[in-house]
Write a protein that holds these residues in place. Structure first.
Motif, PDB file in Angstrom:
ATOM      1  N   TYR A  38     -16.877   2.800 -62.713  1.00  0.00           N
ATOM      2  CA  TYR A  38     -15.731   4.063 -62.846  1.00  0.00           C
ATOM      3  C   TYR A  38     -14.849   3.531 -61.297  1.00  0.00           C
ATOM      4  O   TYR A  38     -13.866   3.883 -61.367  1.00  0.00           O
ATOM      5  CB  TYR A  38     -16.598   4.990 -63.026  1.00  0.00           C
ATOM      6  CG  TYR A  38     -15.551   6.459 -62.092  1.00  0.00           C
ATOM      7  CD1 TYR A  38     -14.959   6.784 -63.113  1.00  0.00           C
ATOM      8  CD2 TYR A  38     -15.534   7.227 -60.575  1.00  0.00           C
ATOM      9  CE1 TYR A  38     -14.417   7.651 -62.942  1.00  0.00           C
ATOM     10  CE2 TYR A  38     -14.717   8.140 -60.958  1.00  0.00           C
ATOM     11  CZ  TYR A  38     -13.824   8.537 -61.740  1.00  0.00           C
ATOM     12  OH  TYR A  38     -13.165   9.625 -61.369  1.00  0.00           O
ATOM     13  N   LEU A  39     -15.248   3.349 -59.772  1.00  0.00           N
ATOM     14  CA  LEU A  39     -14.775   3.511 -58.869  1.00  0.00           C
ATOM     15  C   LEU A  39     -14.330   2.018 -58.898  1.00  0.00           C
ATOM     16  O   LEU A  39     -12.610   2.329 -58.532  1.00  0.00           O
ATOM     17  CB  LEU A  39     -16.164   3.271 -58.167  1.00  0.00           C
ATOM     18  CG  LEU A  39     -16.929   4.349 -57.968  1.00  0.00           C
ATOM     19  CD1 LEU A  39     -17.572   4.308 -56.479  1.00  0.00           C
ATOM     20  CD2 LEU A  39     -15.723   5.502 -57.565  1.00  0.00           C
ATOM     21  N   THR A  40     -14.682   1.267 -59.563  1.00  0.00           N
ATOM     22  CA  THR A  40     -13.332  -0.289 -59.241  1.00  0.00           C
ATOM     23  C   THR A  40     -12.674  -0.289 -60.724  1.00  0.00           C
ATOM     24  O   THR A  40     -11.528  -0.352 -59.951  1.00  0.00           O
ATOM     25  CB  THR A  40     -14.222  -1.264 -59.480  1.00  0.00           C
ATOM     26  OG1 THR A  40     -15.637  -1.435 -59.113  1.00  0.00           O
ATOM     27  CG2 THR A  40     -13.883  -3.098 -59.914  1.00  0.00           C
ATOM     28  N   PHE A  48     -15.441  -3.605 -50.707  1.00  0.00           N
ATOM     29  CA  PHE A  48     -16.353  -2.016 -50.163  1.00  0.00           C
ATOM     30  C   PHE A  48     -16.358  -0.820 -49.937  1.00  0.00           C
ATOM     31  O   PHE A  48     -16.921  -0.360 -49.313  1.00  0.00           O
ATOM     32  CB  PHE A  48     -15.419  -2.819 -48.450  1.00  0.00           C
ATOM     33  CG  PHE A  48     -15.227  -1.940 -47.052  1.00  0.00           C
ATOM     34  CD1 PHE A  48     -17.126  -2.117 -46.278  1.00  0.00           C
ATOM     35  CD2 PHE A  48     -14.832  -1.115 -46.644  1.00  0.00           C
ATOM     36  CE1 PHE A  48     -16.961  -1.327 -45.062  1.00  0.00           C
ATOM     37  CE2 PHE A  48     -15.205  -0.064 -45.717  1.00  0.00           C
ATOM     38  CZ  PHE A  48     -16.331  -0.295 -44.824  1.00  0.00           C
ATOM     39  N   LEU A  49     -14.983  -0.412 -50.137  1.00  0.00           N
ATOM     40  CA  LEU A  49     -15.553   1.090 -50.863  1.00  0.00           C
ATOM     41  C   LEU A  49     -16.286   1.552 -51.132  1.00  0.00           C
ATOM     42  O   LEU A  49     -16.899   2.473 -51.598  1.00  0.00           O
ATOM     43  CB  LEU A  49     -13.366   1.381 -51.050  1.00  0.00           C
ATOM     44  CG  LEU A  49     -12.230   1.460 -50.220  1.00  0.00           C
ATOM     45  CD1 LEU A  49     -11.050   2.722 -50.713  1.00  0.00           C
ATOM     46  CD2 LEU A  49     -13.127   2.164 -48.498  1.00  0.00           C
ATOM     47  N   VAL A  50     -16.726   0.524 -52.419  1.00  0.00           N
ATOM     48  CA  VAL A  50     -17.344   1.244 -53.586  1.00  0.00           C
ATOM     49  C   VAL A  50     -19.044   1.311 -53.590  1.00  0.00           C
ATOM     50  O   VAL A  50     -19.261   2.210 -53.443  1.00  0.00           O
ATOM     51  CB  VAL A  50     -17.591  -0.092 -54.488  1.00  0.00           C
ATOM     52  CG1 VAL A  50     -18.957   0.167 -55.290  1.00  0.00           C
ATOM     53  CG2 VAL A  50     -16.620   0.096 -54.854  1.00  0.00           C
ATOM     54  N   GLY A  51     -19.032   0.605 -52.302  1.00  0.00           N
ATOM     55  CA  GLY A  51     -20.468  -0.243 -51.281  1.00  0.00           C
ATOM     56  C   GLY A  51     -20.186   0.982 -50.220  1.00  0.00           C
ATOM     57  O   GLY A  51     -21.415   1.784 -49.926  1.00  0.00           O
ATOM     58  N   LEU A  52     -19.125   1.556 -49.482  1.00  0.00           N
ATOM     59  CA  LEU A  52     -18.947   2.213 -49.109  1.00  0.00           C
ATOM     60  C   LEU A  52     -19.004   3.980 -49.562  1.00  0.00           C
ATOM     61  O   LEU A  52     -20.374   4.916 -48.882  1.00  0.00           O
ATOM     62  CB  LEU A  52     -18.226   3.084 -48.043  1.00  0.00           C
ATOM     63  CG  LEU A  52     -17.910   3.710 -47.229  1.00  0.00           C
ATOM     64  CD1 LEU A  52     -18.214   3.556 -45.509  1.00  0.00           C
ATOM     65  CD2 LEU A  52     -15.623   3.890 -46.693  1.00  0.00           C
ATOM     66  N   PHE A  53     -18.984   4.069 -50.822  1.00  0.00           N
ATOM     67  CA  PHE A  53     -19.147   5.098 -51.191  1.00  0.00           C
ATOM     68  C   PHE A  53     -20.541   5.709 -51.980  1.00  0.00           C
ATOM     69  O   PHE A  53     -20.879   7.378 -51.797  1.00  0.00           O
ATOM     70  CB  PHE A  53     -18.234   5.763 -52.439  1.00  0.00           C
ATOM     71  CG  PHE A  53     -18.169   6.713 -53.801  1.00  0.00           C
ATOM     72  CD1 PHE A  53     -17.615   7.748 -53.555  1.00  0.00           C
ATOM     73  CD2 PHE A  53     -19.917   6.855 -53.874  1.00  0.00           C
ATOM     74  CE1 PHE A  53     -17.482   8.521 -53.727  1.00  0.00           C
ATOM     75  CE2 PHE A  53     -19.448   8.305 -55.274  1.00  0.00           C
ATOM     76  CZ  PHE A  53     -18.797   8.817 -54.593  1.00  0.00           C
ATOM     77  N   VAL A 106     -14.704  11.283 -52.352  1.00  0.00           N
ATOM     78  CA  VAL A 106     -15.828  11.150 -51.428  1.00  0.00           C
ATOM     79  C   VAL A 106     -16.188  12.273 -50.418  1.00  0.00           C
ATOM     80  O   VAL A 106     -16.897  12.187 -49.328  1.00  0.00           O
ATOM     81  CB  VAL A 106     -15.376   9.393 -50.842  1.00  0.00           C
ATOM     82  CG1 VAL A 106     -14.253   9.865 -49.704  1.00  0.00           C
ATOM     83  CG2 VAL A 106     -16.282   8.808 -49.712  1.00  0.00           C
ATOM     84  N   THR A 107     -14.780  13.089 -50.457  1.00  0.00           N
ATOM     85  CA  THR A 107     -15.140  14.246 -49.871  1.00  0.00           C
ATOM     86  C   THR A 107     -15.948  15.227 -50.498  1.00  0.00           C
ATOM     87  O   THR A 107     -17.107  15.918 -50.857  1.00  0.00           O
ATOM     88  CB  THR A 107     -14.026  14.594 -49.448  1.00  0.00           C
ATOM     89  OG1 THR A 107     -13.231  14.595 -49.776  1.00  0.00           O
ATOM     90  CG2 THR A 107     -13.654  13.417 -48.385  1.00  0.00           C
ATOM     91  N   LEU A 108     -14.729  15.775 -51.273  1.00  0.00           N
ATOM     92  CA  LEU A 108     -15.294  16.977 -52.081  1.00  0.00           C
ATOM     93  C   LEU A 108     -16.546  16.847 -52.579  1.00  0.00           C
ATOM     94  O   LEU A 108     -17.392  16.719 -53.273  1.00  0.00           O
ATOM     95  CB  LEU A 108     -14.256  17.314 -52.955  1.00  0.00           C
ATOM     96  CG  LEU A 108     -14.742  18.774 -53.823  1.00  0.00           C
ATOM     97  CD1 LEU A 108     -15.231  20.580 -52.900  1.00  0.00           C
ATOM     98  CD2 LEU A 108     -12.850  18.609 -54.979  1.00  0.00           C
TER      99      LEU A 108
END
Length: 392
Positions: A38-40, A48-53, A106-108
């Motif tokens: 989904y993120l990708t 990197f952002l997927v792993g960070l999430f 990544v916030t809400l």
């Protein structure tokens, strides 16, 4: 007649706990397997952002669930806490259904997710309290309850991919939200009230059980982190190891996981009924020994038939630990069921973070084989810490 009615009512409550655990498990199994896709694909997030999430989500869940667990043990009604967590889970599902903006997710999204992460630990806590109050076999019931999650994860992932590929992620997340709504109806209709803070003696009992002063709890938590980190590294690395190093067929990883998963459910149920005769501590130590034997097999065998055969040790390890591990924590903290249940789940969450970091770093430097040697060492260390845990 009065006894018969009470007995019938308690059975209805216990059945509702089992069904709700299964429903919540299905909802979680609908979302987790396809999250990276989904993120990708939908959010267009870089690797990197997927792993960070994943990392932020895990850390937030550990912190928030522990804070919520502490509060639930001191004041309020545990049933209301579960309803709140389900409501947050619905908010999380709806956010993911209609948002494709990474910063919002990544916030809400993580805020909702971290609050929702306490749902299962709180269900395990209220189930333990009610089973004890009604004179049921607590360990056996917990084993059946834990088996509901395993069953949900047999059904959920294939359904998740089917919904995502056939109807899209919006429909999939809305289905998850609908499942959580059903869970809320079950909680409202059948869950027992479990108020806190009505008696000063209860609060004093809670406050007297300091985790930092209870060395057995600390040792058990460390042992849990080590054993689950080993297991998570195996789950992450095994498909790659089997394909790239052993050169076995593409279906082999699924076959190995399927054999272990198929054996785990009956092992969980049998373990629950064996505890009164064997004891939690001995059974727990036996499970860790089975884990050690499994990883001895992983570093020793490369043949497909042997890898299939040693899955019995993997199933015994995971089935028993998953079944009675949470009960072990609860027995060590009898007045803090929410915290005890959350410690067990947070141990698993910590292992996910550690396993990802260790596997990624070691494989890039030393190759896949070293993972199973490290897992073997971790299980041996875990066994040492388990020996230090007193019988509850």
């Amino acid at each position: 007649m009065h006894f018969s009615f009470n007995r019938q009512y308690s059975t209805t409550v216990l059945l509702s706990l089992l069904l709700t655990a299964f429903i919540v498990g299905i909802a979680g199994a609908l979302q987790t397997p396809t999250l990276s896709r989904y993120l990708t694909d939908e959010v267009k997030a870089a690797p990197f952002l997927v792993g960070l999430f994943y990392s932020i989500n895990a850390v937030a869940s550990i912190i928030v669930s522990f804070m919520l667990a502490q509060r639930s043990d001191k004041k309020g009604d545990r049933r209301n806490v579960i309803l709140f967590c389900c409501l947050m889970a619905i908010g999380n599902s709806v956010t993911f259904a209609f948002t494709r903006h990474y910063m919002i997710l990544v916030t809400l999204g993580i805020l909702f997710s971290s609050l929702a992460s306490s749902t299962m630990p709180q269900i395990f806590a209220i189930a333990r309290e009610y089973a004890s109050k009604t004179g049921r076999n607590v360990v056996a019931f917990n084993s059946i309850l834990r088996a509901q999650l395993s069953l949900a994860w047999v059904i959920g992932p294939p359904l998740s991919f089917l919904l995502a590929t056939s109807y899209g992620f919006t429909v999939m997340y809305l289905c998850a939200a609908a499942v959580f709504m059903v869970a809320m109806i079950m909680v409202i209709g059948f869950f027992p009230s479990s108020p806190r803070g009505d008696k000063n003696t209860d609060n004093k009992s809670v406050e007297s059980e300091s985790i930092l002063k209870n060395t057995s709890v600390i040792f058990l938590f460390i042992a849990t982190v080590f054993m689950w980190t080993a297991n998570m590294m195996y789950l992450i690395d095994m498909p790659l190891y089997v394909d790239k190093i052993l050169g076995l067929s593409a279906s082999t990883p699924g076959l190995l996981m399927g054999i272990a998963a198929g054996l785990e459910i009956p092992i969980m149920l049998v373990a629950g009924f064996l505890v009164p005769y064997v004891g939690k501590r001995k059974l727990f130590l036996f499970a860790v020994i089975c884990g050690i034997l499994f990883y001895v097999g992983m570093v020793s065998f490369t043949d497909k038939s042997w890898l299939m055969g040693i899955q019995i040790f993997n199933a015994l390890f995971i089935g028993i630990v998953a079944s009675i591990g949470i009960i072990y924590f609860q027995d060590l903290l009898p007045h803090r069921m929410g915290v005890a249940s959350t410690l067990f789940s947070n141990g698993i969450s910590c292992s996910v973070i550690l396993a990802g970091l260790i596997q990624g770093l070691l494989v890039s430097v030393f190759g896949h084989e070293v993972i199973y040697w490290i897992a073997l060492v971790m299980l041996s260390i875990s066994f040492g810490f388990c020996l230090l845990v007193r019988s509850a």
